[in-house]
Each structure stands twice: as C-alpha cells, then as structure tokens.
Write an enzyme that holds these catalytic residues in place. Structure first.
Site, PDB file in Angstrom:
ATOM      1  N   GLU A  39       0.835  -1.239   0.181  1.00  0.00           N
ATOM      2  CA  GLU A  39      -0.168  -0.080  -0.088  1.00  0.00           C
ATOM      3  C   GLU A  39       0.953   1.197  -0.031  1.00  0.00           C
ATOM      4  O   GLU A  39       1.776   1.284   0.908  1.00  0.00           O
ATOM      5  CB  GLU A  39      -0.966  -0.041   1.209  1.00  0.00           C
ATOM      6  N   ARG A 264       6.623 -12.712   9.812  1.00  0.00           N
ATOM      7  CA  ARG A 264       7.221 -11.381   9.355  1.00  0.00           C
ATOM      8  C   ARG A 264       8.896 -11.622   9.871  1.00  0.00           C
ATOM      9  O   ARG A 264       9.247 -12.412  10.809  1.00  0.00           O
ATOM     10  CB  ARG A 264       6.795 -10.164  10.448  1.00  0.00           C
ATOM     11  N   LYS A 274       5.331  -0.019  10.319  1.00  0.00           N
ATOM     12  CA  LYS A 274       5.197   1.372   9.763  1.00  0.00           C
ATOM     13  C   LYS A 274       4.707   2.312  10.696  1.00  0.00           C
ATOM     14  O   LYS A 274       5.065   3.343  10.743  1.00  0.00           O
ATOM     15  CB  LYS A 274       3.952   1.007   8.466  1.00  0.00           C
TER      16      LYS A 274
END
Length: 557
Positions: A39, A264, A274
């Site tokens: 994104e 992750r 983020k």
RNA sequence: UGCCCGAUAGUGUAAUGGAAGCACAUGUGACUUUGACUCAUAGGGUCCAGGUUCGAACCCUGGUCGGGCAACCA
C-alpha cells in the site's frame, strides 16, 4: 525450461512443487505468478525486503513472473511520494517487475461488478448500522454474534441501495456493503465483514470518480484473481483472513489463487511496524524516513548497507511460520561480508593527535601508492601524501601498554606507519590536565614502505594522515536505534523511551585527501576503524561520512 | 474462557519415518603491513508426558508455553 522439481528452499516451495506436480499430472498449464502488493502509505523497510525477496525470488526460481501491485484502496492514507519511493527501493534491492506494474484502483470497475454479482446471489447486503451498532451484533470471540436488521432484504433492494451508495446519495459512514456469511462463525472475519465503505476522498489515480472504496478483504483476492496470481504470499496476520479470501472468490466463481502465509522478519534493537516508524519520524526522534538509524530501505541505503547484504540476510532467515526475532548481528555480518569484499580501503583518523617526526625534513613531501584492497589487486591503488607532521588516532598512544596485544605508540616503542615507515616514539607532550597534545618520534629512513632492511618485526601497524594534507570531515557515527533487544517487549512502557541516545554521535575527523572526491553513497573501509560511506549531503567542500558499521571485534585495550 | 497458527543450540534455519547439520554469536589458537579478512578448533539443541514403530524432531493423544484474530486500515 522445466519448472517443476526445483529444490525446495522453504515450506512455500514445497507447496509450489506439489502444486506444479499436480497440475502437470492433470495436464494443466504449470505456471508460477506471484505479486508484491504494497500500500503506498509509507516507506519500505527491511521486513518488506523479506517479502520482496520471497515474491520476486520465487517467481525467478520457477521462471514465472512477479507483479508489483500498488494496493491503493484507501485514498486517505496514500500518496504519490510513496509510490516513487517504493519503486526506487525495490529496484535498489535488485528486482525488476518489467511491464508488470498494476494498481488495485484500475480494477475498481470490475470490483464493483463483482459486488453487484454477490448482491444478486444474496451474498451481500447494504448495512445501515453504525460501526458501534454492528460491533454489538458481531459479538465477541467466545460467543456467536447476532444477525443485524436488514440482512434479509431482497437483492433488488440491496442493488438499489448499493447503487445509491456509489452515486453519493449517502453520507460517509452511513452504511456499508457487507458479505452475508455467518454471524455465528468462530472466525470473526466471517461474521459479515464489510466489503465497501463510503469515503469521499480524492484518489491519486481515480480522482473523484468514486466515493465508495473496497475494503482489503474484498479487493485483495480479486486483484490476485484478475492478475492470475497462482501463489499469493503474505504475512501471518492474514491467516485468519484466508477463509474470507477463499469464500469471496468461490462465490464469484473466478480463478482462485492460493494464499500462503509466512512470518514477518523481526530484528533485535529495532522496530518494524510502519506505524511505529512513522511515530519516530513525526515526533522528530529521527531525521526522516531515510535516517541511517532507521530499518527502512532508504535509511539502510544512506547508512551504507548494500542490497546484496540485505538479500543475503533474507536468504538466510528463509521463510517459515515461526514468529521469530533475528539477531541484528546476522545482518551486520552480511553487510561486513559484502563490504569487506567490495570496499576500497582508506585512512581516516577519527580522534586525532599530532605526531611530529623529528628527523624528517620539514619541507619534504613524499607520496605512497597504497593498494585499495589488501587482497584484490584489481581495485588498484591510490596516492597518499606523507610529511613531517601527521595525525594518528588517540587510541594509538598510551604511556604504558596494558597488554601484549597493544599495537600503538608508547615511549620508546617502534610501530609501523602503514605503508610508509617504521617510527619510534621519543617523547610526548601533555597539557596540565595530562591530555596528550603531541607526540614526537623518529623514523627509520631505510624502512620506506614499512619494512626494515634488517628484517626486524614490529608489533603494530597504525594508520595516519599527513597533517598538512588532511581533509576535515564530519563523521556521523551510527549505532543501534534502541537500547533493548526487543523495544516492544514491555507493553506497559513506551518504546520511544528506549531509544539509544548514542545511536548518532557526530564528530570530526582527519581524512586522507583523496576522500574529499568521494561521491555521495561511495563506500570505504577506513582501516582499523570501520566501514563508512559518503552521505547524501557530502560535498568536496564539506565532506560528511556515515559510519555504516565498525569492524568486527571491538578493540579491548 | 472461542477460533487459528507455531515450538530444533543464545539467535535464525535444515533434516519430510533411517547418523540432529549449517550460519551468525561466543571461547581458544594460527596467520597478518588493518586487533579486519582468512584458517583451525571447542562448547552448546529436538517444550513436556504418553502412544504407534525394528526405528520418531517428523505420525497419534493429552498437556505446557508463545503469537495472531473482535477498523467503515492494509
């Protein structure tokens, strides 16, 4: 080229190998298509690098293709700035999507049609409950939810309402389109999840064409399906979304990619979300996204880390479903390993003290051609001037050596000035506080190049810079961002209180003159000190070098 | 007290019913015109309890521990 029976690197490739074998047996086309779907709402970090290596690496391995797809379904969060940065970072990492760059927003028309299809099947409905009201219907994990009112409206009515949603007849937030699945499902994501919401925001790509935007769960599976993605890899938190991913595509009766989840990447002494990185930037605890202390790809690039090293790390940590924290030492090892091979050597004195060579002519300047790399002749040589007054590092003088590993000057002690001469410390001048101001020494004129004709050995070789030729530079010494291995371990505490105050220490240094001509980004090993690179803001007139990493094994004297 | 996922040296990761390896980290030594690099060497591991099997890290049962899930974010 045959694409099956490739050796497996991880459980994902096991799955792909099995899929390809089954396709082959069934006489179907065998093909591997993956995608990296960021994104555009922030900068990429090393956690994304793991996904990028997996997505692009898997496609490469099976001679398939990997799409770069911007998942731009939430115009409020997204920005063109990030689109450019993301592309730059992926290319820097060494991957290429060719012509295969796509946008979720290019599928908005199809998504709308698909939503209509679901409504017609009675599988989606417009829900006018507020968020709070629906929350009550959804219930809690331990108890089934209850069906919201309006759930059994006719398809015709829903169609009409949905069209009105699209046409802007309703306020933002007044209603959503929901999948009609199962309000009693033990998986909360299956309790009639929202598919579309009303959001009057200008989209960077579609402008003001839409006032309704699809939610991730509805959009992502459709994007994958449209693009013919065969294996859709994502991180573990999407595991509970998979039934929904599958449900939507099945109800739509369209091509069904396989979602595979992996854990992750986490590294010690940093954070990888983020949101948290954004906090650091917004609260000016770091100097922007590309601050060399940040785990962002642009930060690591500015720090001097190499894409090769990051790719190597990703290969080593592999892909599993185990939630883990890798030690940052592993990354550092990958970086040093690469930098040791590739960076030219230079001499820089970080904490300078003056050395005066008593018996060296005051007006003489000699030059030495020193190899840029001790083991790679092909990296050539550079010319370094030598004169009567030098700078050496304060760590290379002591009154009394503490142990026999000490390499530097001490009264009466002979050392090698790297590549130049042997010199013996004669005297030391100190200020009233006992700080060394300068050292005088004598050199052996017959030891040019650094070895004596009589073959005598010296214990140490130290680096130096000719004082009259030295270039002053700003040195930014970087270290780990946090003082704790896992800054998030204590959920009560604010991770921002755990920032390492010494993660950036600025000093000045004396460099060998050639270093002023470095271009921003050029990497060097300053011998016996560490790896450094010229900063983005470096100029010949005002040199700035970033310490990428120290050499291994800190000096213990 | 719901559902899902996971558990192999300090850390990460192999071994897919047949000798528990590798890398990083750590210790020791050699080499060295970088205390780097390189080389040699050492220590250290299958969460627990049962079961199946000639044989289990792997299969089964039950625990324990860790993580994820209740945005109109992705």
């Amino acid at each position: 080229m045959k694409i099956i029976n490739k050796p497996s690197d991880n459980f994902i490739h096991d799955i792909i190998n099995a899929d390809l074998a089954a396709d082959l047996a069934a006489g179907k086309r065998t093909e591997v298509v993956t995608r990296f779907p960021p994104e555009p709402n922030g900068y990429l970090h090393i956690g994304h690098a793991k996904a990028i290596c997996l997505d692009f690496g898997t496609a490469e391995k099976y001679n398939g293709r990997c799409h770069l797809r911007f998942d731009d379904t939430n115009p409020e969060a997204e920005d063109e700035e990030y689109v450019q940065a993301i592309q730059k970072d992926i290319k820097w990492l060494g991957f290429d999507w060719g012509d295969h760059v796509y946008w979720a927003s290019n599928y908005f028309d199809t998504m709308y049609e698909y939503a209509v299809r679901l409504i017609k099947k009675g599988k989606a409905y417009v829900c006018e409950l507020t968020q709070e009201e629906f929350k009550n219907h959804r219930g809690v994990p331990t108890e089934p939810g209850t069906e919201p009112p309006g759930r059994d409206r006719s398809a015709e009515e829903n169609l009409e309402l949905f069209e009105k949603m699209k046409d802007g007849e309703f306020e933002d937030g007044s209603c959503v389109l929901r999948a009609r699945i199962d309000m009693t499902s033990p998986n909360l994501h299956m309790r009639d999840p929202a598919l579309y919401r009303i959001k009057r925001a200008t989209h960077h790509n579609t402008g003001d064409k839409w006032c309704i935007y699809p939610m991730y769960d509805f959009a992502h599976c459709i994007e994958d399906s449209i693009e013919g993605v065969t294996h859709s890899m994502c991180t573990l938190e999407f595991e509970v979304h998979r039934p929904l991913y599958d449900w939507i595509l099945q109800e739509l009766d369209v091509f069904q990619p396989q979602q595979i989840e992996f854990s992750r990447l986490n590294l010690t002494y940093t954070v990888m979300s983020k949101r948290k990185l954004l906090e650091l930037v917004n609260e000016k605890l770091v100097n922007g996204w590309d601050d060399p202390r940040m785990p962002t790809l642009c930060g690591m690039r500015r720090r001097g880390f190499t894409p090769e090293a990051i790719r190597k790390l990703c290969g080593i940590v592999g892909a599993t479903k185990v939630e883990s924290i890798s030690e940052v030492e592993l990354l550092e090892s990958c970086v040093r390993d690469d930098l040791n091979e590739t960076s030219p050597r230079a001499m820089a004195v970080i904490d300078p003290i003056k050395v005066i060579i008593e018996n060296y002519p005051a007006d003489l300047v000699e030059t030495f051609d020193l190899p840029n790399h001790p083991k790679k002749e092909e990296l050539g040589t550079r010319t370094v001037p030598f004169s009567r007054e030098l700078w050496i590092d304060a760590m290379d003088y002591t009154d009394v050596p503490l142990n026999n590993k000490y390499k530097g000057f001490a009264p009466g002690r002979e050392v090698r000035l790297r590549g130049a001469y042997l010199a013996t410390c004669a005297a030391v001048e100190k200020d009233s506080d006992g700080n060394v101001i300068s050292i005088t020494c004598t050199y052996d004129p017959d030891s040019k190049g650094g070895s004596a004709p009589d073959g005598r050995k010296v214990k140490g070789t130290i680096h130096w810079v000719s004082a009259q030729h030295a270039v002053d530079a700003e040195i930014r010494n970087y270290d780990r961002l946090f003082t704790e291995e896992n800054p998030l371990a204590n959920k009560e505490a604010d991770f921002k209180d755990l920032i390492n105050p010494d993660a950036l220490q600025i000093t000045t240094a004396k460099l060998e003159p050639g270093l002023a001509q470095a271009k921003p980004g050029d990497r060097y090993q300053f011998e016996r000190v560490g790896y450094f690179c010229a900063d983005l803001d470096h100029t010949e007139a005002a040199p700035i070098f970033n310490r990428t990493l120290t050499l291994r094994a800190p000096r213990k004297v």
